[in-house]
Design a protein around this motif. Structure first.
Motif, PDB file in Angstrom:
ATOM      1  N   TYR A   6       1.048  -1.039  -0.119  1.00  0.00           N
ATOM      2  CA  TYR A   6      -0.487   0.104   0.285  1.00  0.00           C
ATOM      3  C   TYR A   6       0.424   1.320   0.029  1.00  0.00           C
ATOM      4  N   LEU A  71      -3.355  -6.970   9.018  1.00  0.00           N
ATOM      5  CA  LEU A  71      -4.444  -5.634   8.871  1.00  0.00           C
ATOM      6  C   LEU A  71      -5.359  -6.023   9.762  1.00  0.00           C
ATOM      7  N   PHE A  76      -1.446  -1.717  12.492  1.00  0.00           N
ATOM      8  CA  PHE A  76      -2.108  -1.388  11.224  1.00  0.00           C
ATOM      9  C   PHE A  76      -3.142  -0.182  11.579  1.00  0.00           C
ATOM     10  N   ALA A  77      -4.290  -0.400  12.210  1.00  0.00           N
ATOM     11  CA  ALA A  77      -4.680   0.471  12.857  1.00  0.00           C
ATOM     12  C   ALA A  77      -4.069   1.465  13.219  1.00  0.00           C
ATOM     13  N   ARG A  78      -3.435   1.777  13.958  1.00  0.00           N
ATOM     14  CA  ARG A  78      -2.373   3.297  14.046  1.00  0.00           C
ATOM     15  C   ARG A  78      -2.079   3.671  13.480  1.00  0.00           C
ATOM     16  N   VAL A  80      -3.881   3.157   9.828  1.00  0.00           N
ATOM     17  CA  VAL A  80      -4.720   4.186   9.539  1.00  0.00           C
ATOM     18  C   VAL A  80      -5.290   5.480  10.039  1.00  0.00           C
ATOM     19  N   GLU A  81      -4.903   5.589  10.928  1.00  0.00           N
ATOM     20  CA  GLU A  81      -5.128   6.850  11.973  1.00  0.00           C
ATOM     21  C   GLU A  81      -4.253   7.685  11.556  1.00  0.00           C
ATOM     22  N   GLY A  84      -4.723   7.618   6.841  1.00  0.00           N
ATOM     23  CA  GLY A  84      -6.040   6.980   6.208  1.00  0.00           C
ATOM     24  C   GLY A  84      -6.227   5.972   5.781  1.00  0.00           C
ATOM     25  N   TRP A  85      -7.010   5.558   5.238  1.00  0.00           N
ATOM     26  CA  TRP A  85      -7.350   4.507   4.733  1.00  0.00           C
ATOM     27  C   TRP A  85      -7.051   3.411   3.636  1.00  0.00           C
ATOM     28  N   PRO A  86      -5.635   2.918   3.172  1.00  0.00           N
ATOM     29  CA  PRO A  86      -5.476   2.621   1.850  1.00  0.00           C
ATOM     30  C   PRO A  86      -6.174   1.782   1.231  1.00  0.00           C
ATOM     31  N   SER A  87      -5.795   1.597  -0.518  1.00  0.00           N
ATOM     32  CA  SER A  87      -5.776   0.838  -0.962  1.00  0.00           C
ATOM     33  C   SER A  87      -4.900  -0.271  -1.268  1.00  0.00           C
ATOM     34  N   ILE A  88      -5.140  -1.570  -0.794  1.00  0.00           N
ATOM     35  CA  ILE A  88      -3.824  -2.709  -0.418  1.00  0.00           C
ATOM     36  C   ILE A  88      -3.710  -3.184  -2.409  1.00  0.00           C
TER      37      ILE A  88
END
Length: 181
Positions: A6, A71, A76-78, A80-81, A84-88
């Motif tokens: 990502y 995932l 991974f949650a941190r 994303v915080e 942002g929410w990536p395209s993988i």
């Protein structure tokens, strides 16, 4: 094996020292993650080597269960915080060379190419294996060849201590850390 990547495109004026610091602090956290065969923490700075500022880790997983554990993890949650929410992107691996020396890599290259319609996949896999072998002979510390059958693309990912004299196609990255069992 599964390859995964990502990436985050960062603003042109983004201070990339923030990414390098993040990698230095968080990179070793995955050094012994169960099922992770390789994670390279990659970044590229806008300029001669890249059209954009990028943060784009590349992974090789033993299987989908290991990938899913990551995932679903707090780490991974941190991420994303923070970004942002990536395209993988995910590619089943055709071939992988993962030298223990890969953890010393300083540069990475990644080339994504379309697979022509109705291409004989066995022949393409053999061609990719031969290219992987040539790159290992040229000094690649890790080399992954993989394909993705939804969009019909192939990926060649390489880790290097020194970029070879012969120009390499694709995206070039600096490597901040390599996690490897």
């Amino acid at each position: 094996m599964i390859a995964m990547q990502y990436g985050f495109t960062l603003p042109a004026d983004y201070d990339m020292a923030i990414i390098r610091q993040r990698i230095a602090e968080k990179g070793p956290m995955l050094d012994h993650f169960d099922g992770l065969l390789l994670k390279s923490y990659l970044h590229a700075e806008r300029g001669t080597a890249s059209a954009e500022n990028l943060y784009a880790p590349f992974y090789v997983w033993r299987d989908s269960a290991a990938m899913q554990r990551f995932l679903g993890s707090e780490g991974f949650a941190r991420l994303v915080e923070a970004f942002g929410w990536p395209s993988i992107r995910i590619w089943p691996v055709w071939d992988a060379y993962l030298s223990p020396q890969a953890r010393h890599a300083r540069f990475a290259t990644r080339e994504i190419q379309p697979i022509p319609p109705y291409a004989p996949l066995d022949a393409l896999r053999q061609e990719q294996h031969a290219q992987l072998q040539r790159d290992v002979e040229r000094g690649a510390l890790a080399a992954i060849s993989a394909f993705e059958p939804t969009t019909w693309t192939r990926v060649n990912f390489r880790l290097w201590n020194e970029i070879p004299a012969t120009p390499l196609p694709g995206q070039h990255y600096a490597v901040g850390h390599v996690s490897q069992p």
